[in-house]
Motif scaffolding. Sequence first.
Motif, mmCIF file in Angstrom:
data_model
loop_
_atom_site.group_PDB
_atom_site.id
_atom_site.type_symbol
_atom_site.label_atom_id
_atom_site.label_comp_id
_atom_site.label_asym_id
_atom_site.label_seq_id
_atom_site.Cartn_x
_atom_site.Cartn_y
_atom_site.Cartn_z
ATOM 1 N N THR A 69 -54.446 -25.632 -44.232
ATOM 2 C CA THR A 69 -54.907 -26.911 -44.770
ATOM 3 C C THR A 69 -53.752 -27.826 -45.184
ATOM 4 O OG1 THR A 69 -57.038 -26.007 -45.468
ATOM 5 C CG2 THR A 69 -56.303 -28.022 -46.551
ATOM 6 N N PRO A 70 -52.745 -27.352 -45.932
ATOM 7 C CA PRO A 70 -51.641 -28.246 -46.297
ATOM 8 C C PRO A 70 -50.806 -28.701 -45.096
ATOM 9 C CG PRO A 70 -51.660 -26.287 -47.700
ATOM 10 C CD PRO A 70 -52.601 -26.024 -46.578
ATOM 11 N N ILE A 71 -50.882 -27.976 -43.988
ATOM 12 C CA ILE A 71 -50.127 -28.356 -42.792
ATOM 13 C C ILE A 71 -50.818 -29.487 -42.053
ATOM 14 C CG2 ILE A 71 -49.357 -27.545 -40.517
ATOM 15 C CD1 ILE A 71 -49.042 -24.744 -41.794
ATOM 16 N N PHE A 72 -52.147 -29.399 -41.926
ATOM 17 C CA PHE A 72 -52.874 -30.366 -41.100
ATOM 18 C C PHE A 72 -53.498 -31.511 -41.896
ATOM 19 C CE2 PHE A 72 -52.794 -26.697 -38.272
ATOM 20 C CZ PHE A 72 -52.532 -27.301 -37.048
ATOM 21 N N ALA A 90 -51.537 -25.755 -31.822
ATOM 22 C CA ALA A 90 -50.169 -25.397 -31.447
ATOM 23 C C ALA A 90 -49.181 -26.552 -31.590
ATOM 24 C CB ALA A 90 -50.148 -24.877 -30.008
ATOM 25 N N ARG A 91 -49.672 -27.753 -31.814
ATOM 26 C CA ARG A 91 -48.764 -28.868 -32.076
ATOM 27 C C ARG A 91 -47.980 -28.650 -33.364
ATOM 28 N NH1 ARG A 91 -52.876 -33.978 -31.015
ATOM 29 N NH2 ARG A 91 -52.885 -33.900 -28.713
ATOM 30 N N LYS A 92 -48.590 -27.959 -34.316
ATOM 31 C CA LYS A 92 -47.957 -27.786 -35.623
ATOM 32 C C LYS A 92 -47.701 -26.326 -35.982
ATOM 33 C CE LYS A 92 -49.673 -32.025 -37.810
ATOM 34 N NZ LYS A 92 -50.384 -32.607 -36.674
ATOM 35 N N VAL A 93 -48.290 -25.409 -35.243
ATOM 36 C CA VAL A 93 -48.136 -23.984 -35.551
ATOM 37 C C VAL A 93 -47.546 -23.273 -34.339
ATOM 38 C CG1 VAL A 93 -49.349 -21.844 -36.121
ATOM 39 C CG2 VAL A 93 -50.082 -24.006 -37.149
ATOM 40 N N LEU A 115 -61.022 -26.566 -38.248
ATOM 41 C CA LEU A 115 -60.798 -26.616 -36.803
ATOM 42 C C LEU A 115 -61.484 -27.834 -36.196
ATOM 43 C CD1 LEU A 115 -61.212 -22.847 -35.808
ATOM 44 C CD2 LEU A 115 -59.127 -24.094 -36.396
ATOM 45 N N SER A 116 -62.667 -28.169 -36.703
ATOM 46 C CA SER A 116 -63.373 -29.353 -36.203
ATOM 47 C C SER A 116 -62.601 -30.623 -36.521
ATOM 48 C CB SER A 116 -64.770 -29.417 -36.821
ATOM 49 O OG SER A 116 -65.510 -28.275 -36.495
ATOM 50 N N ASN A 117 -62.071 -30.716 -37.726
ATOM 51 C CA ASN A 117 -61.286 -31.895 -38.095
ATOM 52 C C ASN A 117 -60.016 -32.006 -37.264
ATOM 53 O OD1 ASN A 117 -62.903 -33.116 -40.016
ATOM 54 N ND2 ASN A 117 -62.091 -31.911 -41.705
ATOM 55 N N ILE A 118 -59.388 -30.880 -36.956
ATOM 56 C CA ILE A 118 -58.197 -30.893 -36.105
ATOM 57 C C ILE A 118 -58.547 -31.469 -34.736
ATOM 58 C CG2 ILE A 118 -56.559 -29.411 -34.858
ATOM 59 C CD1 ILE A 118 -56.599 -27.542 -37.320
ATOM 60 N N LEU A 119 -59.678 -31.049 -34.184
ATOM 61 C CA LEU A 119 -60.078 -31.520 -32.859
ATOM 62 C C LEU A 119 -60.490 -32.987 -32.874
ATOM 63 C CD1 LEU A 119 -60.394 -30.495 -29.963
ATOM 64 C CD2 LEU A 119 -62.750 -29.901 -30.500
ATOM 65 N N LEU A 120 -61.153 -33.419 -33.962
ATOM 66 C CA LEU A 120 -61.644 -34.794 -34.040
ATOM 67 C C LEU A 120 -60.565 -35.793 -34.455
ATOM 68 C CD1 LEU A 120 -65.086 -34.124 -35.749
ATOM 69 C CD2 LEU A 120 -64.739 -35.046 -33.448
ATOM 70 N N ASP A 121 -59.418 -35.298 -34.897
ATOM 71 C CA ASP A 121 -58.383 -36.194 -35.397
ATOM 72 C C ASP A 121 -57.894 -37.153 -34.316
ATOM 73 O OD1 ASP A 121 -56.644 -37.039 -37.560
ATOM 74 O OD2 ASP A 121 -55.001 -36.152 -36.397
#
Length: 264
Positions: free
Chosen positions: A122-125, A182-185, A225-231
């Motif tokens: 969470t703090p990463i994304f 994988a962009r951030k991890v 995960l949904s928020n990561i995809l919808l970003d």
Amino acid sequence: MNNSSASMNPDGGDGAWRADIEPALDNLMARNLEREKVKRAWERVKSNKGAPGSDGRTLEDFPTYAREHWSEMRQSLSDGNYQPRPVRRVVIPKPHGKGERQLGVPCVVDRVIQQAILQVLTPIFDPRFSESSYGSRPKRSAHGAIRQVKTDIKAGYRIAVDLDLEKFFDTVNHDVLMSRIARKVTDKVRLRLIGRYLRAGVLVGSTIEATDWGTPQGSPLSPLLSNILLDDLDKELKLLPPYMTSFILLGLYYHILATHVIVG
């Protein structure tokens, strides 16, 4: 109970995802397994209550099970060999008679592990998500979205579009989602574990079915995960020309009525 085939539980796509990798965050699994994080994860799972998963173990069973097996599980997680159990299918009616919603209930131990992962991811994304995103985020809620809508109405907006992404959780493309993560991890052990959670399968009655698409509603990781995809969608909508954004776009895309607001 039928056994799942080997193809149902691949390694989570541990190959080269097509993504622009940001500075390495390659020791995240060790942070996941820190004692305090696991303790906080268990407290959160316990406070959320919830039914047993496919293994039948209840919340009351977990402390004894953890004392007996945690050392082994911790090593398995650290080595990248941990295999999550399938989620258990639960079907509930949608509001106002609009059909049914399929939930996936993970086992208690997997809920604890996912909560620990959530604490680190969470703090990463989250800090880079759109300011117009209110769904399933720390210190944000549907109430904040409503306050923003009222502010926009005062600013002169007069058209609101209520948009629902039909069966969003059921149709998530795993490869696309993993490329976004994988962009951030770059921690391969962490990425493999997330991939395995996505592809762990679902117990329907006494049969385990493959989960080649989607992320189960009911899992602690699914909202993030949904928020990561919808970003990416959020950011694309912000790039639309002014004559196309003179409206408020409302998306109720999570079953707890967390609201996603994009203001043109």
